[in-house]
Design a protein around this motif. Sequence first.
Motif, PDB file in Angstrom:
ATOM      1  N   GLY A 189      88.133 -82.990  42.062  1.00 55.93           N
ATOM      2  CA  GLY A 189      87.767 -83.281  40.690  1.00 55.93           C
ATOM      3  C   GLY A 189      88.556 -82.505  39.654  1.00 55.93           C
ATOM      4  N   VAL A 190      89.325 -81.513  40.066  1.00 56.42           N
ATOM      5  CA  VAL A 190      90.113 -80.713  39.133  1.00 56.42           C
ATOM      6  C   VAL A 190      91.579 -81.110  39.283  1.00 56.42           C
ATOM      7  CG1 VAL A 190      90.825 -78.384  38.488  1.00 56.42           C
ATOM      8  CG2 VAL A 190      88.489 -78.800  39.229  1.00 56.42           C
ATOM      9  N   LYS A 191      92.127 -81.686  38.235  1.00 55.75           N
ATOM     10  CA  LYS A 191      93.524 -82.113  38.258  1.00 55.75           C
ATOM     11  C   LYS A 191      94.391 -80.978  37.749  1.00 55.75           C
ATOM     12  CE  LYS A 191      96.529 -85.820  37.557  1.00 55.75           C
ATOM     13  NZ  LYS A 191      97.270 -86.050  38.763  1.00 55.75           N
ATOM     14  N   LYS A 192      95.362 -80.569  38.565  1.00 52.58           N
ATOM     15  CA  LYS A 192      96.264 -79.491  38.157  1.00 52.58           C
ATOM     16  C   LYS A 192      97.403 -80.066  37.336  1.00 52.58           C
ATOM     17  CE  LYS A 192      95.336 -76.203  41.753  1.00 52.58           C
ATOM     18  NZ  LYS A 192      95.906 -75.171  42.593  1.00 52.58           N
ATOM     19  N   PRO A 193      97.909 -79.281  36.385  1.00 54.81           N
ATOM     20  CA  PRO A 193      99.046 -79.773  35.589  1.00 54.81           C
ATOM     21  C   PRO A 193     100.305 -79.888  36.438  1.00 54.81           C
ATOM     22  CG  PRO A 193      98.414 -77.535  34.916  1.00 54.81           C
ATOM     23  CD  PRO A 193      97.444 -77.979  35.950  1.00 54.81           C
TER      24      PRO A 193
END
Length: 92
Positions: free
Chosen positions: A11-15
Amino acid sequence: MAKNSSKKSEGVKKPEKVFRIGFVSASVFAHEIETDEGPITIRSVNVQKRYKDGDDVKYTSSFNLAELPQAVRALQLAQGYVERAEVEMILD
């Protein structure tokens, strides 16, 4: 369900890329979308400032006068990166 993600980062999209000047950063995020011609990648940029509130690290999108040049420069670097990525797209 997110592709290729562990439970910890689900659920956490990294740049894709981060440009940091002092406490100001511009983060570039890549998003793949489906079109009639096939999948394409579009990018968006988020600009923020890191600061401490007691022992806590927090982020804001507010900048004072002294921080504006850092925000502008971080955005310029992000713009150049996105432009290069868009220029290098292969179109069939």
